[in-house]
Design an enzyme around this catalytic site. Structure first.
Site, mmCIF file in Angstrom:
data_model
loop_
_atom_site.group_PDB
_atom_site.id
_atom_site.type_symbol
_atom_site.label_atom_id
_atom_site.label_comp_id
_atom_site.label_asym_id
_atom_site.label_seq_id
_atom_site.Cartn_x
_atom_site.Cartn_y
_atom_site.Cartn_z
ATOM 1 N N SER A 153 -82.427 24.952 -6.038
ATOM 2 C CA SER A 153 -82.169 24.997 -4.611
ATOM 3 C C SER A 153 -81.650 26.376 -4.213
ATOM 4 O O SER A 153 -81.037 27.065 -5.034
ATOM 5 C CB SER A 153 -81.130 23.934 -4.251
ATOM 6 O OG SER A 153 -80.975 23.881 -2.851
ATOM 7 N N ALA A 154 -81.898 26.763 -2.967
ATOM 8 C CA ALA A 154 -81.456 28.086 -2.509
ATOM 9 C C ALA A 154 -80.043 28.064 -1.939
ATOM 10 O O ALA A 154 -79.393 29.096 -1.858
ATOM 11 C CB ALA A 154 -82.424 28.607 -1.446
ATOM 12 N N HIS A 155 -79.563 26.891 -1.550
ATOM 13 C CA HIS A 155 -78.299 26.852 -0.807
ATOM 14 C C HIS A 155 -77.081 27.243 -1.633
ATOM 15 O O HIS A 155 -76.035 27.553 -1.096
ATOM 16 C CB HIS A 155 -78.094 25.471 -0.166
ATOM 17 C CG HIS A 155 -77.627 24.418 -1.112
ATOM 18 N ND1 HIS A 155 -78.473 23.759 -1.966
ATOM 19 C CD2 HIS A 155 -76.401 23.917 -1.362
ATOM 20 C CE1 HIS A 155 -77.785 22.898 -2.688
ATOM 21 N NE2 HIS A 155 -76.528 22.963 -2.339
ATOM 22 N N CYS B 3 -59.668 9.726 -1.734
ATOM 23 C CA CYS B 3 -59.300 9.875 -0.326
ATOM 24 C C CYS B 3 -60.197 10.868 0.406
ATOM 25 O O CYS B 3 -60.252 10.890 1.624
ATOM 26 C CB CYS B 3 -57.861 10.357 -0.213
ATOM 27 S SG CYS B 3 -56.684 9.207 -0.892
ATOM 28 N N THR C 193 -82.019 17.736 -3.375
ATOM 29 C CA THR C 193 -82.086 16.278 -3.235
ATOM 30 C C THR C 193 -83.538 15.811 -3.289
ATOM 31 O O THR C 193 -83.889 14.890 -4.039
ATOM 32 C CB THR C 193 -81.437 15.836 -1.909
ATOM 33 O OG1 THR C 193 -80.047 16.163 -1.952
ATOM 34 C CG2 THR C 193 -81.583 14.332 -1.692
#
Lengths: 398, 211
Positions: free
Chosen positions: A204-206, A327, A76
């Site tokens: 990113s590492a995640h 939803c 992000t």
């Protein structure tokens, strides 16, 4: 809840690999110093070296020089820095423009939305039914005022992989900066900045069995970029703040642990998932490109049923997946990606994303498909759609 | 671990009551919202003499709260007179389920509307309704009471989201007290439009947000 858990939401987060944690531990308990300037004390100098080693390893995986890679708090922040940093550096006046695909992830889309308010005009590229952009349309949108093209490498939901080599070439020819969000491809699909013309890459590492809270941005030498968060002079004066050295070390280790064999294993799980679902469950549609897609992603619409109902039933069996249904979302809007590839709520409504990781097995895939077959059958039994004389006539099924 | 749904909701979700359709029902209706995507069909049989609902079935193309509300609403309505059944509110259905998450109100309110519409369908078929009336500000507000404010679990009128309503020459203009960039703006706009566009004398619906 059952004892057993099968986690198939690896695009959202991944289980940390123990080896990653082991590699990070010394940075918490032994040398926890922050990196100092070269005139600092020993621990600080040691920390500085540890950080440099991690940086070198990750940059090398991209074919980049160590000073072309900066650490951030995750994808992000990286995408925010890429878009806002370029805009800030080049200025937002004089009719400056950016081009993005409609299926970018929120960090890119919402950064652009903020820049639009500050004076940058943004052109949005359509994608086709399989999620691919059209390179001729990109060319037609490029203008003298265009300063940046931001097109992701692999899509977060439907897994479609864009031809970033061709996009890069086009950007080079037209002298426009090119950012690609590689959050879901880094480590899984090769990227070499020596072969591909790309100026900024978000990683990113995640998504790689690494720690959460660490990511990075490749910044090609000479790319105009201004920092967007003020503080110290860390990360080549592009990202202020104490370096997350344990995170950086964990990121490098996580990358180290990924092998070509593992990526083939994930791809085999993906292919089995898709094949078995199509064999055992009627009225399904594969979302995204059949071949040009992430090895770890399968996304399927189960027509006539709603995604949150499916995920809730699966959760009772300990199975974690996500859906593009309105939803399920925080804004109650259907997935913008699903809407961009088909434009209809029905396809988004019953879409389920399965993303695979190191800790999944073929045996789990078979269990998930069998469980799904039962759940879909039950939910279809209570659905008003798909019955003769019912309301199904206006619902098209591919 | 806090789960968004309580045990009663989950039980109705797993084992919904009165599922299916009726052959040649006395009244039926399908309520649906492309904005959320959920749909509910309700089928009723009515005892001609007592005007009581003798049988009721429902079908759902929706999320857990939609299914659970469909299930509870059929239990609540069965054996009730049409007048009694018409007055069952979403709040009563939600209470019978032990409470639903506020953000899910808009999915579950469909079942309540499905029941009302099935009754209306029966009444229309049996000549029990009066003629068409022209759309007024009041009718618009009444319809907007079916659009849920996902932040509160109450409708957008009750939660003061509706600033102004204007009805003129078949054009409805609604000012909503939310910035256009709000998390739920797009969803509220789509749902409000959908509720109003079906009014027989309305040509255009404009939803405006705060500057």
């Amino acid at each position: 809840m059952t004892e057993r858990t099968i986690y198939l939401d690896n695009a959202a987060a991944t289980r940390l690999d123990e080896a990653v944690l082991e590699a990070m531990k010394p940075c918490y308990f032994e040398n926890y110093a922050v990196a100092t300037s070269e005139f600092g004390y020993s621990q600080g100098l040691q920390a500085r070296e540890t950080l440099a080693e991690a940086r070198t390893k990750i940059a090398a995986a991209l074919g980049a020089e160590p000073d072309e890679f900066i650490f951030t708090s995750g994808n992000t922040e990286s995408s925010n820095l890429a878009l806002k940093g370029v805009a800030k550096s080049l200025g937002m006046q004089n009719g400056r423009r950016m081009i993005l695909s409609k299926i970018e992830d929120f960090p890119v889309l919402h950064s652009a939305r903020v820049l639009e308010k500050q004076g940058i005009a943004v052109d949005y590229l359509e994608v086709d039914g399989e999620g691919l952009i059209n390179i001729e349309q990109l060319e037609s949108l490029l203008r003298d005022e265009t300063i940046l093209v931001s097109i992701q490498h692999g899509n977060q939901e439907i897994g479609t992989i864009q031809d970033i080599a061709a996009i890069g070439q086009m950007c080079k020819r037209r002298k426009v900066l090119f950012h690609t969000d590689a959050t879901h491809t880094f480590g899984r699909v090769p990227i070499d900045v020596k072969k591909i013309n790309v100026d900024l890459i978000t990683v990113s590492a995640h998504t790689l069995h690494g720690p959460k809270g660490i990511g990075g941005l490749f910044v090609r030498k000479g790319t105009p970029l201004s920092k967007i968060m003020d503080g110290g002079f860390q990360e080549f004066d592009l990202r202020a703040g104490i370096e997350n050295i344990p995170g950086a070390v964990g990121f490098a280790k996580a990358l180290d642990l990924i092998t070509a064999e593992e990526n083939l294993r994930l791809q085999a799980m993906r292919d089995r998932m898709i094949a078995e679902v199509f064999k055992k469950i009627p009225l399904v549609t594969l979302n995204g490109h059949p071949v040009q897609r992430l090895p770890q992603n399968a996304n399927i619409t189960f027509h006539h049923v709603e995604g949150e109902s499916i995920t809730l039933h699966l959760d009772m069996y300990g199975i974690a997946v996500s859906t593009g249904s309105a939803c399920f979302s925080r804004s109650l809007e259907a997935s913008h990606v699903m809407m961009a590839i088909g434009g209809d709520h029905e396809r988004a409504h019953g879409s389920i994303r399965f993303t695979f990781g190191r800790y999944n097995s073929m045996e789990e895939i078979d269990f998930v498909v069998d469980t799904l077959a039962k759940i879909i059958e039950d939910l279809r039994r209570i659905s008003p759609l798909g019955k003769t004389g019912g309301a199904s006539n206006d619902i098209s099924v591919q | 671990m806090t789960f968004p749904y309580n045990e009663t909701v989950l039980e109705h979700f797993r084992n919904p009551r009165n599922v299916g359709s009726l052959d040649d029902p006395d009244g039926k209706a399908t309520e649906g919202s492309p904005a959320c995507g959920d749909m509910v069909s309700v089928y009723i049989n009515v005892d001609q003499d007592t005007k009581k609902i003798s049988d009721i079935k429902f079908e759902s193309y929706g999320c857990a709260s939609n299914i659970a509300t469909g299930s509870i609403i059929t239990e609540l309505a069965k054996g009730k007179t049409l007048e009694e059944a018409k007055n069952i509110t979403w709040k009563e259905a939600s209470e019978a389920l032990g409470g639903l998450p506020a953000i899910k109100a808009h999915c579950s309110v469909l079942a309540v509307e499905g029941l009302r519409s099935a009754i209306q369908n029966y009444e229309e078929k049996h000549g029990l309704v009066v003629g068409k009336e022209a759309t007024t500000e009041e009718i618009v507000r009444k319809r907007l009471r079916r659009v849920m404010n996902p932040m509160k679990g109450l409708d957008m009128v009750a939660t003061n989201l509706v600033k102004e309503v204007e009805v003129k020459d078949g054009v409805i203009r609604v000012s909503v007290d939310l910035p256009e960039s709000h998390q739920f703006a797009a969803s509220i706009k789509e749902e409000a439009k959908e509720r109003l566009e079906t009014l027989w004398d309305v040509k255009k619906v404009i939803i405006e947000f705060a500057k």
